[in-house]
Design a protein around this motif. Structure first.
Motif, PDB file in Angstrom:
ATOM      1  N   GLU A 214      -1.330  47.285 -12.549  1.00 58.04           N
ATOM      2  CA  GLU A 214      -0.472  46.199 -12.082  1.00 58.04           C
ATOM      3  C   GLU A 214       0.865  46.216 -12.824  1.00 58.04           C
ATOM      4  N   ALA A 215       0.823  46.528 -14.111  1.00 51.85           N
ATOM      5  CA  ALA A 215       2.059  46.605 -14.897  1.00 51.85           C
ATOM      6  C   ALA A 215       2.938  47.746 -14.392  1.00 51.85           C
ATOM      7  N   ARG A 216       2.328  48.856 -14.010  1.00 53.47           N
ATOM      8  CA  ARG A 216       3.099  49.976 -13.448  1.00 53.47           C
ATOM      9  C   ARG A 216       3.852  49.544 -12.194  1.00 53.47           C
ATOM     10  N   LEU A 217       3.158  48.844 -11.319  1.00 51.72           N
ATOM     11  CA  LEU A 217       3.789  48.404 -10.071  1.00 51.72           C
ATOM     12  C   LEU A 217       4.918  47.420 -10.346  1.00 51.72           C
ATOM     13  N   ALA A 218       4.694  46.481 -11.259  1.00 53.68           N
ATOM     14  CA  ALA A 218       5.736  45.514 -11.595  1.00 53.68           C
ATOM     15  C   ALA A 218       6.916  46.208 -12.277  1.00 53.68           C
ATOM     16  N   ALA A 219       6.628  47.191 -13.112  1.00 57.19           N
ATOM     17  CA  ALA A 219       7.698  47.929 -13.792  1.00 57.19           C
ATOM     18  C   ALA A 219       8.512  48.737 -12.790  1.00 57.19           C
ATOM     19  N   ARG A 220       7.863  49.274 -11.764  1.00 55.03           N
ATOM     20  CA  ARG A 220       8.604  50.007 -10.730  1.00 55.03           C
ATOM     21  C   ARG A 220       9.603  49.108 -10.025  1.00 55.03           C
ATOM     22  N   GLU A 221       9.212  47.859  -9.781  1.00 54.00           N
ATOM     23  CA  GLU A 221      10.136  46.915  -9.148  1.00 54.00           C
ATOM     24  C   GLU A 221      11.338  46.642 -10.047  1.00 54.00           C
ATOM     25  N   VAL A 222      11.075  46.452 -11.340  1.00 46.78           N
ATOM     26  CA  VAL A 222      12.161  46.194 -12.289  1.00 46.78           C
ATOM     27  C   VAL A 222      13.080  47.403 -12.375  1.00 46.78           C
ATOM     28  N   VAL A 223      12.502  48.587 -12.460  1.00 42.30           N
ATOM     29  CA  VAL A 223      13.300  49.811 -12.553  1.00 42.30           C
ATOM     30  C   VAL A 223      14.108  50.023 -11.270  1.00 42.30           C
ATOM     31  N   ALA A 224      13.515  49.743 -10.133  1.00 44.45           N
ATOM     32  CA  ALA A 224      14.250  49.903  -8.868  1.00 44.45           C
ATOM     33  C   ALA A 224      15.440  48.952  -8.806  1.00 44.45           C
ATOM     34  N   ASP A 225      15.237  47.709  -9.247  1.00 42.18           N
ATOM     35  CA  ASP A 225      16.337  46.743  -9.258  1.00 42.18           C
ATOM     36  C   ASP A 225      17.414  47.175 -10.254  1.00 42.18           C
ATOM     37  N   ALA A 226      16.999  47.644 -11.416  1.00 41.86           N
ATOM     38  CA  ALA A 226      17.962  48.099 -12.423  1.00 41.86           C
ATOM     39  C   ALA A 226      18.737  49.314 -11.920  1.00 41.86           C
ATOM     40  N   ARG A 227      18.077  50.193 -11.206  1.00 46.32           N
ATOM     41  CA  ARG A 227      18.778  51.356 -10.634  1.00 46.32           C
ATOM     42  C   ARG A 227      19.809  50.930  -9.598  1.00 46.32           C
TER      43      ARG A 227
END
Length: 176
Positions: free
Chosen positions: A148-161
């Motif tokens: 679940e943390a991986r999925l949430a981190a992907r969202e954060v990274v996508a927004d940061a990108r």
């Protein structure tokens, strides 16, 4: 509100003042902070995929999008100047970047909380008071929490990108 939409509205606000903001390095420092945060999360997720422990990654991902001291000082000064009503375009840009930063930090809290919970599960799994089944159950729960943390981190990274892409595109446009 996603940080990318905050960044987009900020860049529209300061679009008419691009010629004045051309030589400033605050955008490159902010871009560096975002890039470091993205790299931290990508490293942490790769570590989880390789079987790394959440406890080791927790200290790093907690500070994923922390501003450097000189950028934070410039932000405090710009906020004061804007509050007093004597802001220059650079001050408006810096205050806007601080708002984008706050959105990224707010978005970062969710995956950090998940990693923190997974680290607690790891500690419980090493308890000598638990039986073998209890330790295995804790590790299975930890793995689910890390997913679940991986999925949430992907969202954060996508927004940061998206934020970084908007800023790079804005900086690379020719000044009229």
């Amino acid at each position: 509100m996603p940080a990318a939409s905050v960044m987009s509205s900020l860049l529209e606000t300061v679009a008419t003042e691009r010629h004045r903001l051309r030589g400033e390095d605050v955008t490159s420092r902010f871009l560096g902070t975002i890039s470091e945060g993205i790299a931290v999360w990508e490293t942490a997720v790769a570590g989880f995929d390789a079987g790394g422990e959440a406890g080791q990654a927790l200290a790093v991902v907690t500070d994923a999008f922390v501003l450097s001291e000189d950028t934070a000082t410039a932000a405090r000064v710009a906020e004061d100047v804007v509050r007093m009503g004597v802001a220059k375009p650079l001050d408006v840009l810096v205050v806007g970047l601080v708002q984008v930063h706050r959105e990224l930090v707010k978005d970062n809290r969710r995956p950090v909380a998940m990693v923190r919970k997974a680290a607690a599960m790891e500690r419980r799994a090493t308890s000598r008071w638990r039986g073998a089944e209890g330790r295995r159950g804790q590790l299975v729960d930890r793995d689910l929490q890390l997913e679940e943390a991986r999925l949430a981190a992907r969202e954060v990274v996508a927004d940061a990108r998206r934020v970084a892409d908007l800023l790079v595109r804005w900086r690379s446009q020719p000044v009229p």
